[in-house]
Design a protein around this motif. Sequence first.
Motif, PDB file in Angstrom:
ATOM      1  N   GLU A 104       0.936  -1.291  -0.049  1.00  0.00           N
ATOM      2  CA  GLU A 104      -0.053   0.007  -0.098  1.00  0.00           C
ATOM      3  C   GLU A 104       0.798   1.492  -0.033  1.00  0.00           C
ATOM      4  N   THR A 105       0.348   2.253  -0.524  1.00  0.00           N
ATOM      5  CA  THR A 105       1.114   3.460  -0.428  1.00  0.00           C
ATOM      6  C   THR A 105       0.442   4.426   0.555  1.00  0.00           C
ATOM      7  N   LEU A 106       1.277   4.907   1.750  1.00  0.00           N
ATOM      8  CA  LEU A 106       0.733   5.685   2.927  1.00  0.00           C
ATOM      9  C   LEU A 106       1.683   6.933   2.690  1.00  0.00           C
ATOM     10  N   HIS A 107       1.067   7.842   3.426  1.00  0.00           N
ATOM     11  CA  HIS A 107       1.723   9.092   3.538  1.00  0.00           C
ATOM     12  C   HIS A 107       2.464   9.220   4.766  1.00  0.00           C
ATOM     13  N   ALA A 108       3.590  10.072   4.796  1.00  0.00           N
ATOM     14  CA  ALA A 108       4.222  10.197   6.278  1.00  0.00           C
ATOM     15  C   ALA A 108       5.126  11.538   5.977  1.00  0.00           C
ATOM     16  N   PRO A 109       4.972  12.451   7.207  1.00  0.00           N
ATOM     17  CA  PRO A 109       4.690  12.150   8.346  1.00  0.00           C
ATOM     18  C   PRO A 109       3.199  12.210   8.819  1.00  0.00           C
ATOM     19  N   SER A 110       2.733  11.118   9.199  1.00  0.00           N
ATOM     20  CA  SER A 110       1.270  10.826   9.687  1.00  0.00           C
ATOM     21  C   SER A 110       1.208   9.336  10.195  1.00  0.00           C
ATOM     22  N   LEU A 111       0.295   9.327  11.212  1.00  0.00           N
ATOM     23  CA  LEU A 111       0.273   7.882  11.831  1.00  0.00           C
ATOM     24  C   LEU A 111      -0.708   7.040  10.750  1.00  0.00           C
ATOM     25  N   TRP A 112      -0.479   5.841  10.880  1.00  0.00           N
ATOM     26  CA  TRP A 112      -0.788   4.983  10.235  1.00  0.00           C
ATOM     27  C   TRP A 112      -2.364   4.734  10.461  1.00  0.00           C
ATOM     28  N   ASP A 113      -2.796   5.038  11.898  1.00  0.00           N
ATOM     29  CA  ASP A 113      -4.141   5.122  12.003  1.00  0.00           C
ATOM     30  C   ASP A 113      -5.118   5.804  11.447  1.00  0.00           C
ATOM     31  N   ASN A 114      -4.531   6.868  10.829  1.00  0.00           N
ATOM     32  CA  ASN A 114      -5.141   7.712  10.260  1.00  0.00           C
ATOM     33  C   ASN A 114      -5.463   7.518   8.454  1.00  0.00           C
ATOM     34  N   GLN A 115      -5.041   6.338   8.289  1.00  0.00           N
ATOM     35  CA  GLN A 115      -4.788   5.664   6.808  1.00  0.00           C
ATOM     36  C   GLN A 115      -5.164   4.357   6.677  1.00  0.00           C
ATOM     37  N   GLY A 116      -6.269   3.766   7.365  1.00  0.00           N
ATOM     38  CA  GLY A 116      -6.874   2.678   7.569  1.00  0.00           C
ATOM     39  C   GLY A 116      -6.343   1.525   8.495  1.00  0.00           C
ATOM     40  N   TYR A 117      -5.523   1.885   9.184  1.00  0.00           N
ATOM     41  CA  TYR A 117      -5.004   1.213  10.106  1.00  0.00           C
ATOM     42  C   TYR A 117      -5.379   1.487  11.766  1.00  0.00           C
ATOM     43  N   GLN A 118      -6.248   2.010  11.862  1.00  0.00           N
ATOM     44  CA  GLN A 118      -6.888   2.663  13.130  1.00  0.00           C
ATOM     45  C   GLN A 118      -7.120   1.642  14.455  1.00  0.00           C
ATOM     46  N   ASP A 119      -7.303   0.295  13.934  1.00  0.00           N
ATOM     47  CA  ASP A 119      -7.082  -0.666  15.171  1.00  0.00           C
ATOM     48  C   ASP A 119      -5.953  -1.392  14.916  1.00  0.00           C
ATOM     49  N   TYR A 120      -4.810  -1.136  14.397  1.00  0.00           N
ATOM     50  CA  TYR A 120      -3.810  -1.789  14.316  1.00  0.00           C
ATOM     51  C   TYR A 120      -2.635  -1.431  15.491  1.00  0.00           C
ATOM     52  N   ASP A 121      -2.074  -2.460  16.128  1.00  0.00           N
ATOM     53  CA  ASP A 121      -0.876  -2.276  16.802  1.00  0.00           C
ATOM     54  C   ASP A 121       0.065  -3.480  16.404  1.00  0.00           C
ATOM     55  N   GLY A 122       1.237  -3.085  16.364  1.00  0.00           N
ATOM     56  CA  GLY A 122       2.376  -4.242  16.129  1.00  0.00           C
ATOM     57  C   GLY A 122       3.406  -3.619  15.492  1.00  0.00           C
ATOM     58  N   PHE A 123       3.912  -4.355  14.477  1.00  0.00           N
ATOM     59  CA  PHE A 123       5.144  -4.109  13.432  1.00  0.00           C
ATOM     60  C   PHE A 123       4.592  -3.442  12.250  1.00  0.00           C
TER      61      PHE A 123
ATOM     62  N   ASP B 199       4.467  -0.388  17.303  1.00  0.00           N
ATOM     63  CA  ASP B 199       3.680   0.457  18.000  1.00  0.00           C
ATOM     64  C   ASP B 199       2.785  -0.529  19.082  1.00  0.00           C
ATOM     65  N   GLY B 200       3.110  -0.178  20.341  1.00  0.00           N
ATOM     66  CA  GLY B 200       2.325  -0.884  21.229  1.00  0.00           C
ATOM     67  C   GLY B 200       0.892  -0.643  21.650  1.00  0.00           C
ATOM     68  N   ALA B 201       0.406   0.677  21.351  1.00  0.00           N
ATOM     69  CA  ALA B 201      -0.864   0.827  21.736  1.00  0.00           C
ATOM     70  C   ALA B 201      -1.108   2.157  20.861  1.00  0.00           C
ATOM     71  N   MET B 202      -2.463   2.372  20.804  1.00  0.00           N
ATOM     72  CA  MET B 202      -2.942   3.735  20.238  1.00  0.00           C
ATOM     73  C   MET B 202      -2.294   3.981  19.042  1.00  0.00           C
ATOM     74  N   GLY B 203      -1.967   5.349  18.573  1.00  0.00           N
ATOM     75  CA  GLY B 203      -1.578   5.702  17.329  1.00  0.00           C
ATOM     76  C   GLY B 203      -0.044   4.978  17.052  1.00  0.00           C
ATOM     77  N   GLY B 204       0.050   4.772  15.545  1.00  0.00           N
ATOM     78  CA  GLY B 204       1.551   4.315  15.404  1.00  0.00           C
ATOM     79  C   GLY B 204       1.911   4.789  13.785  1.00  0.00           C
ATOM     80  N   GLY B 205       3.401   4.624  13.730  1.00  0.00           N
ATOM     81  CA  GLY B 205       3.892   5.208  12.388  1.00  0.00           C
ATOM     82  C   GLY B 205       4.736   6.145  12.267  1.00  0.00           C
ATOM     83  N   LEU B 206       5.369   6.480  11.085  1.00  0.00           N
ATOM     84  CA  LEU B 206       6.317   7.416  11.065  1.00  0.00           C
ATOM     85  C   LEU B 206       5.792   8.852  11.072  1.00  0.00           C
ATOM     86  N   ALA B 207       5.618   9.427  12.372  1.00  0.00           N
ATOM     87  CA  ALA B 207       4.835  10.187  12.647  1.00  0.00           C
ATOM     88  C   ALA B 207       4.905  11.807  12.374  1.00  0.00           C
ATOM     89  N   VAL B 208       6.333  12.159  12.721  1.00  0.00           N
ATOM     90  CA  VAL B 208       6.624  13.723  12.661  1.00  0.00           C
ATOM     91  C   VAL B 208       7.725  13.970  11.802  1.00  0.00           C
TER      92      VAL B 208
END
Length: 696
Positions: free
Chosen positions: A57-76, A147-156
């Motif tokens: 998939e193509t995601l935007h960074a910086p941004s949380l993956w939770d904002n791009q279809g992975y809002q319930d995902y925690d892990g690698f 990401d262990g909980a809540m938001g995750g990703g290449l964020a800032v």
Amino acid sequence: MKSTQAMLACIVVLVPVVLHGEALAHGWEVDLGGEWQFQAGDDARWAAPSFDDADWETLHAPSLWDNQGYQDYDGFGWYRKRFSVPDDLIGKPLAFEHGGVDDDDWVYINGTKVGEGRGCYRPRSYVIPPGLLSAGTENLVAVRIYDGAMGGGLAVAPIKIREATLNDRVEVAALELAGGYGQENLSLHVEIANREDVPHRLQCAYSIRDYFGRSRAAGEIEFDLPPGGALSREIRFPASGCTRYRARLELAEDGQTMDVFRYLVADAKGEARGTLNLSGEWEMLAPADDELVFPPTGEWQTVQVPTRRYGGWQGQNHRAWFRRSVALPGDMKGKRLKLRFEAVAHHAQVYVNGRKLAEHLGGFEPFEVDITSVARWDEPNEVLVGVTDWVAGLVEGFEPWGGGRRGPNDSMVIPYGSRPPTRRGIWDDVYLTAHNEVSIGDVFPVTSLREEKLRLQVQLRNEADVAREVTLQSAVFDGDEEVLSLPAQSVALGPGEARTVELEQDWDSPRLWWPDDPHLYRLRTRLISDGHLLDEVNTRFGFREFWIDGIDYRLNGVVFKLRGLICPPTGAGREEIRDYYLRGRECNFSLVRFHMQPRSRYYYDIADEVGMCVKDESAFYCASYTYALADERLWRNLAAHVRGMVLRSRNHPSLCIWSVENEILHCGGIRDEKAGARIFELGRIIAELDPSRPIE
């Protein structure tokens, strides 16, 4: 749609986009913000340039993956992207930089790991060794994130490849205070590590100041760093009788500079009282049955206090034991010994040497425990604290719910901040103080520019069983220079009596506290009896006055625009908060709001020092239906909460506004017809304790 396999464990992102950098005034760089290839899951093959990521998939960074279809995902997860480097930079040291991930990261360049880091939203950079990059072809950066909980990703932001600076090439591996209680000199241990395979010769200018701005040491030293090696130096300096210090290193080599600032804490011994810093290494036990049964049994683990992690401890337990051993210096014998907890969330039971001495309900306010009667001098003392988290505030008959903001209607009688699990455990500092039976309690300086006065409220305590006659002396210092003396006052204290004494003194030409000139004074308050010093307390303050004039705020008589930053991170370290404030100042912000709950003490200390104004807010957050608004216990607990909040923080000149609550009435609190009046009464408590600031 995400695959079942992707949801099991991990995440990775890669993107075949060729980017071209540009030459800037500070060196070449290429901005990697934008589209990245991304994959949830974890596979070591995803670091290799030869791996085909076309189906990712193509995601935007910086941004949380939770904002791009992975809002319930925690892990690698993995991010991948390709970039080009000019021919003339091949072989020179470059670096990969990001402004922060959520939570941990591992960075690979062309399949080789160049670094890894732990911790959420912390800027990091990793040197790319010469020879790893190629000219005339695309290079690959792959970022593995956990990401262990809540938001995750290449964020800032920023996310970039750039020319390496001195900050990338060497690091301050250690900057620590050494020296025990009562020693005349402390030692600053400085260790500089070389992150490259080439030598470095660094010039290091250092300065050390104490909490009151007094210089303790300054000078220059040199570090000849071998390739990949490290060197250490010890800087000895005289202790100053306070627990907190600020150290600054300015490193330079070949025209490049590097500035390092650290906040340091030590034990302190003054002429009349002493303080042991008990923050640091403790042990913790989460009982298997989630019950606090004394004495605790089970397997203990080593933890750091304060507990900075989100949620305080791992696991589903709502209760845990904390303990540590404390050896008391011999010169504390004969004094009153007080344990001071800056904050424990939310109910604490305190035992010392097997005896239960106190309980405290309230997750954001300091409290003290007198341990004099049980103290041991021939062997270490065991401090044991049983902690119950937010479930300590549940109304009878209700069961704990999940981690969201809201629970069942009318189920809580304590303020808990934004979300119940955000704070639990001993989440702020712990100290042990020793003072005489006649002592100084709270000291509150109130400054008025319009009246050109300094007013003091000083609480005196006589914990002896006989009456005492004492003399109260107060003076203001700028560094080590006395600039104002207040009239001495004789006070008669009966057995067990506590009394607040009020003093005032004209002061027509103080140096004012401004955001652009955050000048701080030291107020020295002493108790004298028969020519002997009984107690001494030093209080830091700034001379300034803040008020509302029609539709304007005025600071020191000047119309002052409040441009606010909301909600600085709750679990950040001292240096991170300093950087947060300074970056806010650079962006022309003038105020931070401690949204949803008070913060650790150092948030206020650092705001005082860098000139960032503060709006302090209670932990009475807008989950109005969850609070049992008709239950008298809630309002008693709220009254104790706002009282503790004000008494703890009212001496900070950066604090401009008190906020009683957040959207309680707006979010459903009007269902209780008395709630508005009750909230107004909380404001009255604040106004009585601190009439010098506006309240909202």
